[in-house]
Design a protein around this motif. Structure first.
Motif, PDB file in Angstrom:
ATOM      1  N   TYR A   1       0.866  -1.173   0.000  1.00 10.46           N
ATOM      2  CA  TYR A   1       0.000   0.000   0.000  1.00 10.46           C
ATOM      3  C   TYR A   1       0.910   1.232   0.000  1.00 10.46           C
ATOM      4  O   TYR A   1       1.828   1.311   0.812  1.00 10.46           O
ATOM      5  CB  TYR A   1      -0.883   0.032   1.246  1.00 10.46           C
ATOM      6  CG  TYR A   1      -1.865  -1.111   1.311  1.00 10.46           C
ATOM      7  CD1 TYR A   1      -3.076  -1.050   0.622  1.00 10.46           C
ATOM      8  CD2 TYR A   1      -1.592  -2.252   2.064  1.00 10.46           C
ATOM      9  CE1 TYR A   1      -3.984  -2.109   0.678  1.00 10.46           C
ATOM     10  CE2 TYR A   1      -2.496  -3.315   2.134  1.00 10.46           C
ATOM     11  CZ  TYR A   1      -3.688  -3.234   1.434  1.00 10.46           C
ATOM     12  OH  TYR A   1      -4.582  -4.271   1.488  1.00 10.46           O
TER      13      TYR A   1
ATOM     14  N   VAL B   1       1.812   5.155   0.566  1.00  9.05           N
ATOM     15  CA  VAL B   1       1.420   6.353   1.330  1.00  9.05           C
ATOM     16  C   VAL B   1       2.523   7.394   1.169  1.00  9.05           C
ATOM     17  O   VAL B   1       3.660   7.044   0.842  1.00  9.05           O
ATOM     18  CB  VAL B   1       1.237   6.046   2.841  1.00  9.05           C
ATOM     19  CG1 VAL B   1       0.106   5.063   3.066  1.00  9.05           C
ATOM     20  CG2 VAL B   1       2.525   5.526   3.462  1.00  9.05           C
TER      21      VAL B   1
ATOM     22  N   PRO C   1       0.632   4.789   9.330  1.00  9.96           N
ATOM     23  CA  PRO C   1       0.193   3.934   8.214  1.00  9.96           C
ATOM     24  C   PRO C   1       0.392   2.438   8.451  1.00  9.96           C
ATOM     25  O   PRO C   1      -0.299   1.644   7.831  1.00  9.96           O
ATOM     26  CB  PRO C   1       1.038   4.408   7.026  1.00  9.96           C
ATOM     27  CG  PRO C   1       1.894   5.504   7.502  1.00  9.96           C
ATOM     28  CD  PRO C   1       1.641   5.774   8.939  1.00  9.96           C
TER      29      PRO C   1
ATOM     30  N   SER D   1       6.749  -0.286   7.452  1.00  5.92           N
ATOM     31  CA  SER D   1       6.870   0.679   6.365  1.00  5.92           C
ATOM     32  C   SER D   1       8.131   0.322   5.582  1.00  5.92           C
ATOM     33  O   SER D   1       9.180   0.104   6.180  1.00  5.92           O
ATOM     34  CB  SER D   1       7.026   2.103   6.908  1.00  5.92           C
ATOM     35  OG  SER D   1       5.930   2.424   7.720  1.00  5.92           O
TER      36      SER D   1
ATOM     37  N   ILE E   1       3.578   0.053   2.409  1.00  7.21           N
ATOM     38  CA  ILE E   1       3.148  -0.525   3.686  1.00  7.21           C
ATOM     39  C   ILE E   1       2.868  -2.017   3.495  1.00  7.21           C
ATOM     40  O   ILE E   1       2.088  -2.408   2.636  1.00  7.21           O
ATOM     41  CB  ILE E   1       1.864   0.164   4.205  1.00  7.21           C
ATOM     42  CG1 ILE E   1       2.056   1.681   4.315  1.00  7.21           C
ATOM     43  CG2 ILE E   1       1.428  -0.444   5.542  1.00  7.21           C
ATOM     44  CD1 ILE E   1       3.113   2.125   5.306  1.00  7.21           C
TER      45      ILE E   1
ATOM     46  N   ASP F   1      -8.615   6.022   6.728  1.00  9.76           N
ATOM     47  CA  ASP F   1      -7.464   6.923   6.659  1.00  9.76           C
ATOM     48  C   ASP F   1      -6.934   7.074   5.237  1.00  9.76           C
ATOM     49  O   ASP F   1      -5.878   7.661   5.020  1.00  9.76           O
ATOM     50  CB  ASP F   1      -6.350   6.418   7.586  1.00  9.76           C
ATOM     51  CG  ASP F   1      -5.898   4.998   7.248  1.00  9.76           C
ATOM     52  OD1 ASP F   1      -6.394   4.422   6.243  1.00  9.76           O
ATOM     53  OD2 ASP F   1      -5.049   4.460   7.976  1.00  9.76           O
TER      54      ASP F   1
ATOM     55  N   VAL G   1      -5.716   4.789   3.295  1.00 11.21           N
ATOM     56  CA  VAL G   1      -4.539   3.981   2.980  1.00 11.21           C
ATOM     57  C   VAL G   1      -4.892   2.677   2.255  1.00 11.21           C
ATOM     58  O   VAL G   1      -4.334   2.361   1.219  1.00 11.21           O
ATOM     59  CB  VAL G   1      -3.707   3.675   4.247  1.00 11.21           C
ATOM     60  CG1 VAL G   1      -2.555   2.722   3.923  1.00 11.21           C
ATOM     61  CG2 VAL G   1      -3.176   4.970   4.856  1.00 11.21           C
ATOM     62  N   ARG G   2      -5.830   1.925   2.798  1.00  7.50           N
ATOM     63  CA  ARG G   2      -6.069   0.575   2.274  1.00  7.50           C
ATOM     64  C   ARG G   2      -7.340   0.440   1.440  1.00  7.50           C
ATOM     65  O   ARG G   2      -7.487  -0.502   0.665  1.00  7.50           O
ATOM     66  CB  ARG G   2      -6.094  -0.435   3.432  1.00  7.50           C
ATOM     67  CG  ARG G   2      -4.794  -0.486   4.192  1.00  7.50           C
ATOM     68  CD  ARG G   2      -4.947  -1.109   5.560  1.00  7.50           C
ATOM     69  NE  ARG G   2      -6.081  -0.574   6.287  1.00  7.50           N
ATOM     70  CZ  ARG G   2      -6.117   0.643   6.856  1.00  7.50           C
ATOM     71  NH1 ARG G   2      -5.061   1.425   6.799  1.00  7.50           N
ATOM     72  NH2 ARG G   2      -7.203   1.066   7.456  1.00  7.50           N
TER      73      ARG G   2
ATOM     74  N   ARG H   1      -9.580   8.728  -0.754  1.00  7.19           N
ATOM     75  CA  ARG H   1      -8.329   9.405  -0.427  1.00  7.19           C
ATOM     76  C   ARG H   1      -8.382  10.779  -1.105  1.00  7.19           C
ATOM     77  O   ARG H   1      -8.700  10.864  -2.295  1.00  7.19           O
ATOM     78  CB  ARG H   1      -7.118   8.622  -0.919  1.00  7.19           C
ATOM     79  CG  ARG H   1      -5.796   9.334  -0.612  1.00  7.19           C
ATOM     80  CD  ARG H   1      -4.580   8.673  -1.224  1.00  7.19           C
ATOM     81  NE  ARG H   1      -4.174   7.470  -0.494  1.00  7.19           N
ATOM     82  CZ  ARG H   1      -2.966   6.907  -0.620  1.00  7.19           C
ATOM     83  NH1 ARG H   1      -2.055   7.444  -1.438  1.00  7.19           N
ATOM     84  NH2 ARG H   1      -2.672   5.819   0.037  1.00  7.19           N
TER      85      ARG H   1
ATOM     86  N   LEU I   1       2.063  13.019   4.573  1.00 10.76           N
ATOM     87  CA  LEU I   1       1.242  11.971   5.175  1.00 10.76           C
ATOM     88  C   LEU I   1       0.151  12.550   6.076  1.00 10.76           C
ATOM     89  O   LEU I   1      -1.026  12.207   5.968  1.00 10.76           O
ATOM     90  CB  LEU I   1       2.146  11.027   5.979  1.00 10.76           C
ATOM     91  CG  LEU I   1       1.442   9.894   6.715  1.00 10.76           C
ATOM     92  CD1 LEU I   1       0.784   8.930   5.745  1.00 10.76           C
ATOM     93  CD2 LEU I   1       2.433   9.132   7.600  1.00 10.76           C
TER      94      LEU I   1
ATOM     95  N   TYR J   1      -4.006  12.381   5.690  1.00  8.71           N
ATOM     96  CA  TYR J   1      -4.979  11.946   6.705  1.00  8.71           C
ATOM     97  C   TYR J   1      -6.047  13.022   6.916  1.00  8.71           C
ATOM     98  O   TYR J   1      -7.237  12.750   6.877  1.00  8.71           O
ATOM     99  CB  TYR J   1      -4.279  11.724   8.048  1.00  8.71           C
ATOM    100  CG  TYR J   1      -3.473  10.452   8.191  1.00  8.71           C
ATOM    101  CD1 TYR J   1      -3.840   9.282   7.552  1.00  8.71           C
ATOM    102  CD2 TYR J   1      -2.359  10.429   9.020  1.00  8.71           C
ATOM    103  CE1 TYR J   1      -3.108   8.112   7.719  1.00  8.71           C
ATOM    104  CE2 TYR J   1      -1.614   9.265   9.196  1.00  8.71           C
ATOM    105  CZ  TYR J   1      -1.995   8.109   8.543  1.00  8.71           C
ATOM    106  OH  TYR J   1      -1.273   6.972   8.720  1.00  8.71           O
TER     107      TYR J   1
END
Lengths: 95, 476, 483
Positions: A88, A90, B84, B130, B141, C322, C324-325, C329, C336, C340
């Protein structure tokens, strides 16, 4: 316990919700109203009362230590905003 | 000005379970990213945790091993923060009511024993990882590790030097492997230490401000990090500076510690009991069942070794510092009819030295316990001297065969024939008139010199006791 | 057809007088006609739905039908259903296709029921009017200028407009019972732990409970037979034997002791609603029940306690959103932290953010004891009130909501006014008791619900009590105009 604007911003940051000054003013008013509603609790004597987290007085059930899950990465990542190489993605994490 | 360093440890021990603490995903190390991240591991909306029985058994084992109270009722709480690698936005941990209460662990520093008090140990879930390789300026991640069961063991600030801290960490590392709750693999992160360091003026009973060194995964780094951090804090204070509470990382390349940027802001974790989980109840029967399956603990074994094998407290402690070493000792002693002290000396001496030199585990020793026992038997029955035995051992280690075969092949059998020894002694006395004269004028040291000459003349094979005896007789 | 009970529909299917495909098409046609006005459904997938109907027809043909096989059921958009968009009324999950099934969805599939579509709801179940949905407000079929109640407002409106025979809901502080009351249908919130929460997108974990919404108590019983039951994947699911919730239907009510809490008939209750409730109680008297006055002295504290505990749990439960998954978004962000903050500011609506902030505040350092811990202690006092009350009665009755359906916007300006909607329902969630609302009449042409609160695990008894009234009255069969 009264709330001020910097409290609102601190809470918004803790909750990771972006808030601008105008919205913070509105939030302050509404949150203060809700806290006013909640304040009624403070008049109740709760000495010696055990806090209640669950409605039933039961204890945790335990699971046998068995692997039951299979790899479903492709399915799960089909709904992800950004992935690469199975990870994933970020914005850079700084330690 | 004298300074005292005060150290406490928080150790994260990955528990050896097949599945995660709250789901049926595998905990195996090294899988491709996110292939062991199930619905619970990635925190899909609506999923729920169910506690792994084996993780609870591991916690009970540890509690028993440190003589701690095991809570009849403990509670899981949520520790809320955004990161994350923390998919739910909270970590399930234990806060007010941990599963293991106050306990203790005895450590050995030099030949001193010291008790380190353990405040608590609680169950929690690990986070993911991470990956910082550059993905167009992004981080990746991997949630395979998210949800791996951890036991966090918190010590009291009872340690007063880096050496004590490392001794405690090593002892704990050995103990969790001994009782079979952790594989102890520090490279893979199965055993990680956070070290709280503060300094104060000697004699003060007030603690200084501490800094926490995060995620130390080797004992060597721990030693270096504590030493650096201690020096840095003392220098800072002596220069009139102040220590501010901080979380720091140790950089093995520079040998320095530095504050973590991500931890700069004060955290407010908003702990509260996890409503998805019910209180964990552990009954006396549950504890008894685990206890029955628990191996003999190091402290108990140490006392037994002193009693049964007549070992000194120091030897018994050293031998029981690891279960594998203790097992090796017991197996060797069982096949050896001489004094166990000799076995202990060899295990702690030659065997340990070789293993250490080659970085091997005792289970992988090229000389097995049976082979060692056979070698020691040859010392015991007078076939070879202790000195020759060292050479034989080296040959055995190098894979040259069994003790007896090496002794025969190299003709190392000890000479105990009185006639043969007398002949050697006569020759030595004839050739060393000066030493004989010195001895006779009262210099006892000269006697040892003559013994040495006799041993040399016999290529080390003469029975030293007999040499002594015959030499005394001849010198009158 | 549209007003038939589940039992009648099952009989028609069994007798092959209608096929599941035909029945499903009839409801899909009604949805096509009525949903543009009512907005009860947020997602439809005719292909999937009809495939299930065809499978059900095959199952019926093989003689393997279970009681709900072939019957179309609407699912609240809070239950994860594999392959279905599962939005929870939020922009945050606008494009979220659930990759797994909730326990309850699995149970309906196993029963051979047909998943008719996903019903609208207040965002993350936070609301009492369905005005907080990202997918637009749901209109009350009895008066399209009024709210259907919430948070299960889509399910309530769908049943009321007969766009489905029955639907699922969830109830954290009244989210099944209040919309059932405002839309004139029957709704049951079971004892906490009876229906699995696995796959139910969590709002407040210690209070959330799934339950059925349908025309009659009898239909609720058939729905419960599918929905209820132990699930090892939910630690709070109670390991109990499967039970037949229809087993008590038809039993006499003679000697039943009905407790009327003084506090439920006090200030704040609309007089028209009070009258309807009293009339219903008079019917029960005729059926042989005795009336006992009881007291729930801490009831008024249930709102403050709820508005500490529920937001606290929600603030934590919703931290997983959040960006992320899965889910929304924000398109642009600096780093980062900014991702969020923007993701959550844009993905969540105003009410959700409000509750997240209240919850964050009451849990934060220095306030935990004064708010969260205090609320948990008073929660026990509230639960003890019921223990005491049930020493004197078998069930408790009263109004479900203080008034009838209100107009859009009437209570949105002041969140506190909206929160008072749940004055009679919240204590039941705090105590973990079963609560039910059944249609009891009308006040000013708008439906009024009677609330029946039972002791733990007394659902079957409560369903019979509801059923008994529905044998005497036809409030539950009345249809809104235009439907």
């Amino acid at each position: 316990m009264s709330l001020n604007l910097s409290d609102v911003k601190r809470i918004a940051h803790l909750a990771r919700v972006q808030i601008d000054d105008a919205d913070a003013e509105i939030a302050l008013r509404q949150l203060s109203g809700i806290l006013g509603l909640i304040e009624e609790m403070q008049s109740v004597n709760t000495d010696g009362i055990a806090p209640m987290s669950h409605s039933q007085d039961v204890t945790q059930r335990l699971r046998d230590d068995v692997v039951t899950e299979t790899d479903q990465r492709a399915l799960f990542q089909s709904v992800a905003p950004a992935v690469e190489g199975g990870l994933y993605l970020v914005p850079k994490v700084i330690e | 000005m004298q300074w005292e360093v005060v150290i406490g440890l928080e150790t994260h021990v990955q528990l050896q379970t097949h599945s995660k603490i709250f789901s049926g995903a595998s905990t195996a190390f090294g899988a491709a990213p996110n292939t062991q991240a199930c619905v619970v591991s990635i925190a899909l909306p609506g999923v729920l945790p169910v506690l792994n029985r084996e993780a609870v058994r591991c916690a009970i084992k540890f509690g028993l091993a440190i003589d701690a109270e095991i809570a009849p009722r403990s509670v899981f709480a949520r520790k809320n923060y955004f990161y994350p690698d923390l998919p739910k936005g909270y970590q399930i941990s234990q806060y007010e009511l941990p599963v293991v209460g106050k306990g203790r662990l005895a450590i050995q520093v030099g030949d001193q024993e010291k008790i380190i008090n353990i405040t608590r140990a609680h169950l929690e879930e690990d986070a993911g990882k991470s990956v910082h390789e550059d993905f167009h300026g992004m981080s990746g991640i991997d949630l395979n590790r998210a949800g791996t069961p951890l036991l966090e063991i918190v010590s009291e600030p009872d340690m007063r030097s880096a050496a004590e801290a490392v001794a405690y960490a090593k002892k704990l590392h050995e103990l969790v492997q001994w009782i079979g709750i952790c594989d102890g693999n520090m490279q893979e992160g199965s055993f990680r230490c956070d070290v709280n360091v503060s300094v104060r003026r000697a004699g003060s009973d007030k603690l200084g401000t501490r800094r926490e060194i995060k995620n130390l995964n080797s004992f060597r780094f721990m030693q270096q990090a504590i030493e650096y951090e201690t020096r840095w804090q003392i220098e800072t204070l002596e220069d009139g500076g102040e220590i501010h509470q901080a979380t720091v990382l140790f950089d093995p390349d520079s040998g320095e510690t530095r504050a973590m940027r991500s931890k700069e802001e004060a955290n407010d974790y908003r702990y509260f009991p996890d409503p998805d989980l019910l209180p964990l109840a552990i009954s006396a029967d549950d504890i008894a069942e685990v206890k029955a399956a628990l191996p003999e603990l190091p402290e108990v074994m140490k006392a037994r070794f002193e009693r049964e094998y007549g070992l000194s407290a120091y030897d018994a402690a050293t031998i029981t510092a690891s279960r594998a070493m203790a097992d090796y000792f017991v197996a060797t002693a069982a096949k050896f009819s001489g004094e166990a002290k000799l076995v202990a000396n060899w295990v702690m001496g030659s065997v340990a030295a070789k293993l250490n030199e080659e970085g091997r585990a005792i289970a992988d020793s090229p000389v097995t316990s049976a082979q060692l026992a056979a070698l020691l038997t040859r010392i015991h029955d007078g076939t070879i001297s202790g000195k020759i035995a060292k050479d034989v051992f080296a040959a055995m280690w190098a894979g040259e065969g069994e003790a007896d075969a090496i002794i025969d092949r190299q003709g190392l059998r000890q000479v105990s024939d009185a006639g043969a020894i007398e002949k050697i002694v006569d020759e030595v006395l004839a050739a060393n008139a000066v030493m004989v004269a010195e001895y006779k004028s009262g210099k006892e040291k000269a006697f040892n010199g003559l013994v040495g000459q006799c041993m040399k003349a016999s290529k080390g094979k003469a029975n030293p006791a007999q040499v002594n005896e015959i030499l005394r007789k001849k010198l009158g | 057809m549209i007003n038939k009970s589940l039992k009648e529909l099952a009989a028609l299917l069994a007798a092959k007088q209608i096929s599941s495909v035909e029945l499903t098409r009839e409801f899909l046609a009604r949805i096509a006609r009525l949903n543009p006005t009512i907005n009860a459904f947020v997602t439809l997938d005719e292909e999937r739905t009809l495939a299930q109907a065809r499978a059900a027809d095959e199952r019926i043909a093989k003689g393997e039908a279970a009681p709900l096989t072939g019957i179309p059921i609407a699912q609240k958009d809070i239950f994860a259903a594999h392959g279905w968009r599962t939005t929870c009324g939020s922009r945050m999950l606008e494009n979220f296709i659930a990759p797994y099934d909730a326990h309850i969805v699995q149970e309906f599939d196993r029963a051979g029921a047909v998943n008719l579509g996903r019903t609208n709801m207040d965002e993350f179940a936070m609301g009492s009017s369905n005005e907080t949905s990202h997918y637009g407000k749901v209109r009350n079929p009895w008066d399209v200028e009024r709210v259907p109640g919430g948070s299960s407002g889509g399910s309530a409106a769908a049943v009321a407009a007969r766009m489905c025979p029955a639907a699922t809901g969830t109830d954290t502080g009244g989210s099944i019972r209040q919309p059932a009351s405002l839309c004139g249908l029957s709704g049951l919130k079971p004892t906490y732990g009876v229906c699995s929460r696995y796959g139910l997108v969590a709002f407040a974990s210690s209070l959330d409970q799934a339950g059925p919404m349908a025309k009659s108590a009898e239909d609720l019983a058939l729905m419960m037979n599918v929905m209820a039951g132990f699930d090892p994947r939910d630690s709070t699911s109670l390991p109990r034997e499967k039970e037949d919730y229809a087993r008590d239907l038809g039993k006499s009510l003679a000697g039943l002791r009905i407790g009327l809490p003084r506090e439920y008939f006090a200030e704040g209750l609309d007089s028209g609603v009070a009258q309807v409730v009293q009339n219903a109680i008079a019917e029960y008297r005729k059926l042989g029940a005795q009336i006992v006055e009881i007291s729930l002295p801490n009831n008024k504290l249930s709102i403050p306690v709820y508005y500490v505990l529920a937001p606290a749990e929600a603030s934590s439960n919703l931290a997983r959103f959040d960006g992320v998954r899965y889910g929304y978004r924000a398109p642009e962000y600096a780093d980062l932290n900014d991702m969020y903050c923007k993701t959550r500011a844009q993905g969540f609506g105003a009410e959700v953010k409000r509750r997240i902030m209240i919850g964050t505040y009451v849990l934060s350092a220095g306030y935990y004891d004064a708010y969260y811990l205090k609320a948990q202690k008073i929660r026990r006092l509230i639960a003890q009130d019921f223990v005491e009350a049930f020493k004197h009665c078998d069930v408790i009755m009263g109004p479900t909501a203080p008034g009838t359906a209100f107009k859009f916007g009437e209570k949105t300006a002041d969140p506190v006014q909206m929160y008072l909607e749940d004055l009679y329902t919240i204590a039941v969630n705090l105590a973990g008791l079963p609560g039910m609302s059944i249609p009891a009449g009308f006040a000013g042409n708008l439906p009024v619900g009677l609330q029946i609160i039972g002791n733990y695990f007394d659902e079957a008894k409560m369903l019979n009590i509801g059923h008994a009234l529905q044998q005497q009255t036809d409030w539950h069969l009345r249809l809104p105009e235009g439907v």
